[in-house]
Design an enzyme around this catalytic site. Sequence first.
Site, PDB file in Angstrom:
ATOM      1  CG  HIS A   1      -1.792   1.166   1.321  1.00 27.18           C
ATOM      2  ND1 HIS A   1      -1.535   2.050   2.438  1.00 27.18           N
ATOM      3  CD2 HIS A   1      -2.875   1.457   0.726  1.00 27.18           C
ATOM      4  CE1 HIS A   1      -2.750   3.033   2.226  1.00 27.18           C
ATOM      5  NE2 HIS A   1      -3.439   2.468   1.193  1.00 27.18           N
TER       6      HIS A   1
ATOM      7  CG  HIS B   1      -3.448   9.076  -1.040  1.00 26.34           C
ATOM      8  ND1 HIS B   1      -4.516  10.093  -0.462  1.00 26.34           N
ATOM      9  CD2 HIS B   1      -4.123   7.857  -0.828  1.00 26.34           C
ATOM     10  CE1 HIS B   1      -5.439   9.567  -0.032  1.00 26.34           C
ATOM     11  NE2 HIS B   1      -5.442   8.369  -0.104  1.00 26.34           N
TER      12      HIS B   1
END
Length: 340
Positions: free
Chosen positions: A11, A53
């Site tokens: 992740h 992100h």
Amino acid sequence: MSDGRPLIIAHRGASGYLPEHTLPAYALAIFQGADYIEPDLVISRDGVLIARHDNRLDLTTDVASHSAFVRRKTTKVVDGQAITGWFSEDFSLAEIRQLRAIERIPEVRPGNQRFDGQFGIPTLAEILQLVQALQPLTGRRIGLYPEIKHPSYFAGIGLAMEQPLIQALHAAGYHRATDPVFIQCFEIASLKQLRQLTELRLMQLLWSSGQPYDIQQAGQALSYAQMATAAGLRAIAEYADAVGPEKNHFILPLDSQQRLVAANATSLVADAHAAGLLVHPFTFRAENAFLPDSLQSAAELSAPGDWRAELKVFLGLGIDGLFTDHPDKALAVLQAGQTG
Ligand code: G3P
Ligand code: CA
């Protein structure tokens, strides 16, 4: 499944150990044994896909300290939210190359802060090159799990991301459903558009509340909760190959004592499998800050809690893969056969 076991998806790279979405974080994840690395993608003013992100750059880069960019700070409405900061779509790649990554959550990951300012912001092309370079050293194929962030927003400002992403993946030799790629998104229309452009596998993300932004913009009522039902999952299976639910909300909610009790699991995994979907929940992290009260150690929020217990419970529920900031830890649990 890799060799019949659930996939370990790093992740934002091995973001528990290094600042997220940096080449070292992806490299570390690969050497820790992750099956896939996850680059979240936004886009620059000149249409280059970069790994962040958020399109708001000051959350994870030192842009706020660059005097040359002081006047670029602004307020925008992104996915219906007014946000103030510096934004990727206002910077050329050449300017983004001047930035350096910083740890997003230094209060939880103080150890990562020592790398602030050392690593650049990678482009998707550089990530693909990294995988091609490291893959031979590992003796296995390293998967890619890119996420398109804010597709409607970027398309609305003339920076649609779908075509550049598919062009980059196809040019790198990833074409087929058998290739180790999943493309993920919280929105629906982007995935349906991608379905027309590629055979590569697609994954529908499910946030714990609300609805996909493109659905909201279209004035439709479909919620993530409805998408998580058996009927909703069958509808997802018409355009996607996997579903990525927020783990605690849709697979195993905490009980009134903040405990993870497998018997409280929802039917999502079974419903998704019945619809032909793989299940790749997010996100598994080792620190107390991210664990339920019942699994936290007595120490501070940045200390590790009983992350093994959380992983074991979810692995015992039949998930097909998992997003984790700590790929080494997930692999250790899987290799110990502790799944349940
Ligand atoms: O893409 C899986 C997971 O990363 C989704 O949440 O906010 O971490 O991108 P986020
Ligand atoms: Ca993501």
